[in-house]
Design an enzyme around this catalytic site. Structure first.
Site, PDB file in Angstrom:
ATOM      1  N   TYR A   1       0.892  -1.105   0.038  1.00 26.56           N
ATOM      2  CA  TYR A   1       0.066  -0.083   0.069  1.00 26.56           C
ATOM      3  C   TYR A   1       0.811   1.250  -0.048  1.00 26.56           C
ATOM      4  O   TYR A   1       0.526   2.248  -0.880  1.00 26.56           O
ATOM      5  CB  TYR A   1      -0.852  -0.098   1.203  1.00 26.56           C
ATOM      6  CG  TYR A   1      -1.688   1.271   1.390  1.00 26.56           C
ATOM      7  CD1 TYR A   1      -2.882   1.500   0.860  1.00 26.56           C
ATOM      8  CD2 TYR A   1      -1.433   2.315   2.254  1.00 26.56           C
ATOM      9  CE1 TYR A   1      -3.722   2.721   0.910  1.00 26.56           C
ATOM     10  CE2 TYR A   1      -2.023   3.326   2.433  1.00 26.56           C
ATOM     11  CZ  TYR A   1      -3.334   3.517   1.831  1.00 26.56           C
ATOM     12  OH  TYR A   1      -3.989   4.908   2.143  1.00 26.56           O
TER      13      TYR A   1
ATOM     14  N   LYS B   1       1.508   3.852  -3.115  1.00 22.43           N
ATOM     15  CA  LYS B   1       1.344   5.432  -2.982  1.00 22.43           C
ATOM     16  C   LYS B   1       2.431   6.263  -3.046  1.00 22.43           C
ATOM     17  O   LYS B   1       2.388   7.281  -3.657  1.00 22.43           O
ATOM     18  CB  LYS B   1       0.734   5.808  -1.637  1.00 22.43           C
ATOM     19  CG  LYS B   1      -0.639   4.997  -1.235  1.00 22.43           C
ATOM     20  CD  LYS B   1      -1.719   5.907  -2.033  1.00 22.43           C
ATOM     21  CE  LYS B   1      -3.151   5.498  -1.630  1.00 22.43           C
ATOM     22  NZ  LYS B   1      -4.067   6.451  -2.255  1.00 22.43           N
TER      23      LYS B   1
END
Length: 236
Positions: free
Chosen positions: A136, A140
């Site tokens: 994650y 990002k």
């Protein structure tokens, strides 16, 4: 930062938003269209925002994965606000998460840059790093690096930790978080303040206020910045 008053030049500030149906995007949109400042907001999304008709708001239903479906809406826009993202990343495959949270956002950013948008705001996350072991945070982080490479005149990266909503939307785990997280804030001091929870209304307002402020270059906005921006009397 100094302030920008679009109405002083006789024209409203033109803002385009992707992801305005989400919790943060909805709050940012409401702050913009209900405020006293002169703005014109265009929303792009898979469905319209459930907001009463407003003279400052134009909505377009588009394919977020196909920039050609919304490229014509970007001409003349000055600020882009992107709050697009999946609500529960852990409930989606890595491929689908990447498709929405990274690929669709980057396509939007590229289209905005090509159309001459000067300022791009992104709702990201605290701790993002393109070299992180966390999928994650790495995804990002890769997105942020790609956005920086596009060379916007101004790039605002909003990095909240836990976003606190007034109601539970995702089951027992969120219900527990909404109870426990605010109690931890007092323990998070100094550099750890960036991990404090932020109310969704405050965060959305902070993104809206920031869009009305001047600035250049790349800026990272975290908890202290959210609180400072949300307290400014820029909108109402």
């Amino acid at each position: 930062m100094s302030k920008v008053d679009p109405s002083a030049a006789g024209e409203p500030l033109r803002v385009v938003m992707l992801g305005a149906t989400g919790a943060v995007g909805r709050q940012a949109l409401a702050s913009l269209v209900h405020g006293a400042r002169a703005v014109q907001v265009t929303t792009l999304g898979r469905r319209p925002v459930d907001l009463p008709d407003h003279s400052r708001l134009v909505q377009h239903q588009v394919d977020i994965h196909d920039p050609s479906s919304y490229a014509d809406c970007l001409g003349g826009q000055q600020v882009a606000i992107c709050t697009l993202g999946v609500g529960q990343p852990s409930q989606m495959s890595k491929a689908e998460f990447t498709r929405v949270d990274k690929d669709a956002v980057l396509m939007f950013a590229n289209a905005c840059r090509a159309a001459g948008v000067k300022h791009f705001e992104l709702l990201s996350s605290v701790g993002v790093d393109a070299r992180s072991r966390s999928f994650y945070l790495r995804t990002k982080g890769e997105l942020q690096e790609a956005l920086e490479a596009l060379g916007f005149e101004r790039l605002s990266l909003f990095q909240p930790s836990m976003i606190l909503t007034p109601t539970n939307r995702y089951g027992w785990s969120q219900a527990l978080t909404l109870v426990v997280w605010p109690k931890l804030d007092g323990l998070l001091r100094g550099r750890l303040k960036r991990f404090r929870g932020i109310g969704v209304e405050e965060l959305g307002r902070a993104m809206a206020v920031n869009a009305l402020n001047e600035g250049t270059g790349v800026e990272t906005v975290q908890w202290s910045g959210f609180k400072r921006l949300a307290s400014q009397d820029q909108i109402r």
